[in-house]
Design a protein around this motif. Structure first.
Motif, mmCIF file in Angstrom:
data_model
loop_
_atom_site.group_PDB
_atom_site.id
_atom_site.type_symbol
_atom_site.label_atom_id
_atom_site.label_comp_id
_atom_site.label_asym_id
_atom_site.label_seq_id
_atom_site.Cartn_x
_atom_site.Cartn_y
_atom_site.Cartn_z
ATOM 1 N N GLU A 72 28.573 43.123 29.112
ATOM 2 C CA GLU A 72 27.123 43.014 28.978
ATOM 3 C C GLU A 72 26.418 44.086 29.792
ATOM 4 O OE1 GLU A 72 26.142 39.109 30.261
ATOM 5 O OE2 GLU A 72 27.287 38.149 28.672
ATOM 6 N N ASP A 73 26.877 44.335 31.019
ATOM 7 C CA ASP A 73 26.165 45.216 31.919
ATOM 8 C C ASP A 73 26.624 46.665 31.837
ATOM 9 O OD1 ASP A 73 24.730 43.085 32.811
ATOM 10 O OD2 ASP A 73 26.024 42.695 34.529
ATOM 11 N N GLY A 74 27.755 46.921 31.226
ATOM 12 C CA GLY A 74 28.249 48.279 31.128
ATOM 13 C C GLY A 74 28.729 48.806 32.461
ATOM 14 N N ASP A 75 28.898 50.121 32.558
ATOM 15 C CA ASP A 75 29.442 50.734 33.753
ATOM 16 C C ASP A 75 28.451 50.818 34.897
ATOM 17 O OD1 ASP A 75 32.224 51.512 33.296
ATOM 18 O OD2 ASP A 75 31.371 52.550 31.569
ATOM 19 N N GLU A 76 27.158 50.613 34.641
ATOM 20 C CA GLU A 76 26.199 50.674 35.733
ATOM 21 C C GLU A 76 26.459 49.577 36.757
ATOM 22 O OE1 GLU A 76 22.553 52.457 33.049
ATOM 23 O OE2 GLU A 76 22.296 50.599 34.157
ATOM 24 N N GLU A 77 26.785 48.378 36.301
ATOM 25 C CA GLU A 77 26.986 47.245 37.199
ATOM 26 C C GLU A 77 28.240 47.403 38.046
ATOM 27 O OE1 GLU A 77 26.234 43.864 39.221
ATOM 28 O OE2 GLU A 77 24.910 44.780 37.753
ATOM 29 N N ASN A 78 29.326 47.916 37.470
ATOM 30 C CA ASN A 78 30.563 48.037 38.235
ATOM 31 C C ASN A 78 30.777 49.459 38.754
ATOM 32 O OD1 ASN A 78 31.406 49.443 36.004
ATOM 33 N ND2 ASN A 78 32.973 47.981 35.381
ATOM 34 N N ASN A 79 29.759 50.287 38.687
ATOM 35 C CA ASN A 79 29.808 51.653 39.219
ATOM 36 C C ASN A 79 30.983 52.463 38.691
ATOM 37 O OD1 ASN A 79 27.491 51.332 40.841
ATOM 38 N ND2 ASN A 79 28.710 50.176 42.305
ATOM 39 N N GLY A 80 31.393 52.200 37.476
ATOM 40 C CA GLY A 80 32.480 52.945 36.861
ATOM 41 C C GLY A 80 33.866 52.514 37.316
ATOM 42 N N LEU A 81 33.956 51.441 38.098
ATOM 43 C CA LEU A 81 35.254 50.964 38.567
ATOM 44 C C LEU A 81 35.974 50.214 37.461
ATOM 45 C CD1 LEU A 81 34.209 49.627 42.067
ATOM 46 C CD2 LEU A 81 35.300 51.805 41.538
ATOM 47 N N ASN A 136 40.334 48.783 41.229
ATOM 48 C CA ASN A 136 41.794 48.708 41.348
ATOM 49 C C ASN A 136 42.384 49.406 42.558
ATOM 50 O OD1 ASN A 136 41.200 51.297 40.291
ATOM 51 N ND2 ASN A 136 43.272 51.475 39.519
ATOM 52 N N SER A 137 41.623 49.540 43.648
ATOM 53 C CA SER A 137 42.178 50.260 44.796
ATOM 54 C C SER A 137 42.074 49.435 46.079
ATOM 55 C CB SER A 137 41.446 51.593 44.987
ATOM 56 O OG SER A 137 40.082 51.359 45.283
ATOM 57 N N CYS A 138 42.938 49.765 47.036
ATOM 58 C CA CYS A 138 42.879 49.151 48.360
ATOM 59 C C CYS A 138 41.532 49.526 48.977
ATOM 60 C CB CYS A 138 44.033 49.658 49.227
ATOM 61 S SG CYS A 138 43.935 49.113 50.950
ATOM 62 N N PRO A 139 40.806 48.574 49.537
ATOM 63 C CA PRO A 139 39.497 48.885 50.116
ATOM 64 C C PRO A 139 39.540 49.889 51.261
ATOM 65 C CG PRO A 139 39.800 46.510 49.920
ATOM 66 C CD PRO A 139 41.112 47.142 49.586
ATOM 67 N N LEU A 140 40.692 50.038 51.911
ATOM 68 C CA LEU A 140 40.762 50.935 53.060
ATOM 69 C C LEU A 140 41.384 52.286 52.754
ATOM 70 C CD1 LEU A 140 41.691 48.328 55.789
ATOM 71 C CD2 LEU A 140 39.479 49.392 55.369
ATOM 72 N N CYS A 141 42.570 52.297 52.142
ATOM 73 C CA CYS A 141 43.242 53.588 51.923
ATOM 74 C C CYS A 141 43.086 54.102 50.494
ATOM 75 C CB CYS A 141 44.720 53.487 52.295
ATOM 76 S SG CYS A 141 45.699 52.444 51.188
ATOM 77 N N ARG A 142 42.532 53.277 49.630
ATOM 78 C CA ARG A 142 42.252 53.639 48.227
ATOM 79 C C ARG A 142 43.485 53.859 47.363
ATOM 80 N NH1 ARG A 142 37.465 51.496 48.000
ATOM 81 N NH2 ARG A 142 35.937 52.522 49.273
ATOM 82 N N ILE A 143 44.665 53.374 47.802
ATOM 83 C CA ILE A 143 45.830 53.444 46.933
ATOM 84 C C ILE A 143 45.508 52.663 45.661
ATOM 85 C CG2 ILE A 143 46.996 51.434 47.920
ATOM 86 C CD1 ILE A 143 49.647 52.886 47.416
ATOM 87 N N GLN A 144 45.860 53.210 44.509
ATOM 88 C CA GLN A 144 45.471 52.616 43.241
ATOM 89 C C GLN A 144 46.547 51.676 42.701
ATOM 90 O OE1 GLN A 144 43.103 54.554 40.564
ATOM 91 N NE2 GLN A 144 41.773 54.861 42.291
ATOM 92 N N LEU A 145 46.097 50.539 42.174
ATOM 93 C CA LEU A 145 46.954 49.592 41.481
ATOM 94 C C LEU A 145 46.776 49.820 39.990
ATOM 95 C CD1 LEU A 145 46.457 48.250 44.326
ATOM 96 C CD2 LEU A 145 46.853 46.093 43.172
ATOM 97 N N PRO A 146 47.747 49.402 39.183
ATOM 98 C CA PRO A 146 47.569 49.498 37.725
ATOM 99 C C PRO A 146 46.305 48.748 37.312
ATOM 100 C CG PRO A 146 49.843 48.961 38.266
ATOM 101 C CD PRO A 146 49.076 48.866 39.539
ATOM 102 N N THR A 147 45.687 49.236 36.253
ATOM 103 C CA THR A 147 44.456 48.619 35.769
ATOM 104 C C THR A 147 44.730 47.734 34.563
ATOM 105 O OG1 THR A 147 43.971 50.445 34.289
ATOM 106 C CG2 THR A 147 43.105 50.604 36.539
ATOM 107 N N ARG A 148 43.722 46.999 34.176
ATOM 108 C CA ARG A 148 43.846 46.119 33.018
ATOM 109 C C ARG A 148 44.023 46.928 31.734
ATOM 110 N NH1 ARG A 148 39.210 41.664 34.516
ATOM 111 N NH2 ARG A 148 40.242 40.989 36.405
ATOM 112 N N THR A 149 43.555 48.163 31.749
ATOM 113 C CA THR A 149 43.653 48.978 30.549
ATOM 114 C C THR A 149 44.868 49.899 30.545
ATOM 115 O OG1 THR A 149 42.210 50.628 31.542
ATOM 116 C CG2 THR A 149 41.169 48.966 30.147
ATOM 117 N N SER A 150 45.494 50.104 31.731
ATOM 118 C CA SER A 150 46.662 50.989 31.770
ATOM 119 C C SER A 150 47.893 50.276 31.245
ATOM 120 C CB SER A 150 46.915 51.494 33.207
ATOM 121 O OG SER A 150 47.254 50.403 34.041
ATOM 122 N N LYS A 151 48.871 51.046 30.801
ATOM 123 C CA LYS A 151 50.069 50.443 30.212
ATOM 124 C C LYS A 151 51.253 50.595 31.095
ATOM 125 C CE LYS A 151 48.203 50.890 25.746
ATOM 126 N NZ LYS A 151 48.188 51.131 24.450
#
Length: 151
Positions: A72-81, A136-151
């Motif tokens: 509903e809110d698009g990328d503006e609400e989640n800041n592109g995350l 999808n990242s650690c709040p401190l070091c920003r290591i990325q976890l797989p996303t809901r859209t990644s395979k």
């Protein structure tokens, strides 16, 4: 007192099963310290155990609502995350923190928390679930976890 008795009580209090071993170990350590310390010659020991079980509410864990909200809110609400994959969030390991740390999200002490895959940072389950449902990242070091859209 037997471990099975304590586990039974923890089950009745809705303590998460993966926290049982930490709580039981702390209770037995306290009892040992009492027996070996100032209460060495007493026949009866009285221990008061105070537990605080914190769980995310249904609103915070209902991924369907989060998905609908994002559409509903698009990328503006989640800041592109992009949210982390649900399977990654569910696989986070509950750990007992050796030295009490502060959750970088809520700034309260973490005694039993969730270890991130970076293995350097620990958060409350409720806090990190909310965080990872947004990005999808650690709040401190920003290591990325797989996303809901990644395979």
């Amino acid at each position: 007192m037997q471990e099975s008795t304590i586990v039974s009580w923890l089950s009745q209090m809705d303590v998460p099963e993966d926290a049982f071993r930490y709580v039981v170990a702390d209770i037995f350590k306290c009892a040992r310290d009492m027996v070996n310390g100032v209460y060495k010659n007493q026949r009866d020991l009285s221990i008061r155990v105070v537990l605080s079980v914190t769980r995310a509410s249904e609103d915070e864990t209902d991924d369907d609502d989060d998905d609908n909200h994002e559409e509903e809110d698009g990328d503006e609400e989640n800041n592109g995350l992009i949210p982390a994959a649900k399977s990654c969030i569910e696989e986070l390991e509950v750990v007992k923190v050796e030295k009490v740390e502060e959750c970088a999200i809520c700034l309260n002490d973490v005694i039993i928390g969730v270890a991130m895959p970076c293995l350097s940072h620990t958060f409350h389950m409720k806090c990190i679930r909310r965080w990872l449902n947004r990005g999808n990242s650690c709040p401190l070091c920003r290591i990325q976890l797989p996303t809901r859209t990644s395979k």
